[in-house]
Design a protein around this motif. Structure first.
Motif, PDB file in Angstrom:
ATOM      1  N   LEU A  45       0.493  -0.093  -8.182  1.00  0.00           N
ATOM      2  CA  LEU A  45       0.777  -1.108  -7.171  1.00  0.00           C
ATOM      3  C   LEU A  45       1.598  -2.221  -7.803  1.00  0.00           C
ATOM      4  CD1 LEU A  45      -2.644  -1.430  -5.319  1.00  0.00           C
ATOM      5  CD2 LEU A  45      -0.582  -0.275  -4.529  1.00  0.00           C
ATOM      6  N   SER A  73       3.996  -1.515   2.990  1.00  0.00           N
ATOM      7  CA  SER A  73       3.326  -2.464   2.107  1.00  0.00           C
ATOM      8  C   SER A  73       1.824  -2.392   2.350  1.00  0.00           C
ATOM      9  CB  SER A  73       3.838  -3.876   2.365  1.00  0.00           C
ATOM     10  OG  SER A  73       3.525  -4.269   3.687  1.00  0.00           O
ATOM     11  N   TYR A  74       1.082  -2.935   1.417  1.00  0.00           N
ATOM     12  CA  TYR A  74      -0.377  -2.910   1.492  1.00  0.00           C
ATOM     13  C   TYR A  74      -0.881  -4.311   1.199  1.00  0.00           C
ATOM     14  CZ  TYR A  74       0.786   1.979   1.111  1.00  0.00           C
ATOM     15  OH  TYR A  74       1.341   3.208   1.328  1.00  0.00           O
ATOM     16  N   ARG A  75      -1.867  -4.735   1.971  1.00  0.00           N
ATOM     17  CA  ARG A  75      -2.427  -6.075   1.799  1.00  0.00           C
ATOM     18  C   ARG A  75      -3.823  -5.981   1.197  1.00  0.00           C
ATOM     19  NH1 ARG A  75       0.535 -10.026   4.381  1.00  0.00           N
ATOM     20  NH2 ARG A  75      -1.156 -11.504   4.100  1.00  0.00           N
ATOM     21  N   TYR A  82       3.159  -3.187  -3.080  1.00  0.00           N
ATOM     22  CA  TYR A  82       3.973  -2.018  -2.759  1.00  0.00           C
ATOM     23  C   TYR A  82       3.630  -0.919  -3.757  1.00  0.00           C
ATOM     24  CZ  TYR A  82       6.663  -5.350  -0.044  1.00  0.00           C
ATOM     25  OH  TYR A  82       7.041  -6.303   0.857  1.00  0.00           O
ATOM     26  N   LYS A  83       3.551   0.317  -3.260  1.00  0.00           N
ATOM     27  CA  LYS A  83       3.304   1.454  -4.148  1.00  0.00           C
ATOM     28  C   LYS A  83       4.618   1.902  -4.765  1.00  0.00           C
ATOM     29  CE  LYS A  83      -0.663   3.813  -2.104  1.00  0.00           C
ATOM     30  NZ  LYS A  83      -1.078   5.067  -1.460  1.00  0.00           N
TER      31      LYS A  83
END
Length: 95
Positions: A45, A73-75, A82-83
């Motif tokens: 990440l 995106s990931y929170r 971001y992966k």
């Protein structure tokens, strides 16, 4: 002077072609296996700043890509990640 033996093997053009294609196929497989993303990259990440450094883009461009669904995106709480695998996949696909 050293002498060597020469062995003559009778093959058809089709057999020769098949043997060449098998060799090329194995070399291509080795090449693509070597350059596949590693398992570490698949789960890595990146923060927004790390992503900006890797992509060499502006913060506004990254935000637009996130809002338009171009780059997932990931929170986690109030942080955005971001992966690395998503970034690599998007760079390869160019969609």
């Amino acid at each position: 002077m050293k002498s060597t033996q020469l062995h003559v093997i009778e093959t058809t053009p089709e057999e020769l072609t098949d043997n060449i294609l098998i060799g090329v196929d194995s070399k291509l497989k080795e090449f693509f296996d070597k350059y596949q993303p590693s398992k570490k990259d698949e789960v890595e990440l990146l923060t927004v700043d790390e992503t900006l450094k890797r992509l060499k883009c502006s913060k506004q461009a990254l935000w637009n890509w996130r809002k338009n669904g171009v780059l997932p995106s990931y929170r986690l709480g109030n942080r955005v990640y971001y992966k690395m695998s998503d970034i690599l996949a998007k760079l390869v696909k160019q969609e």
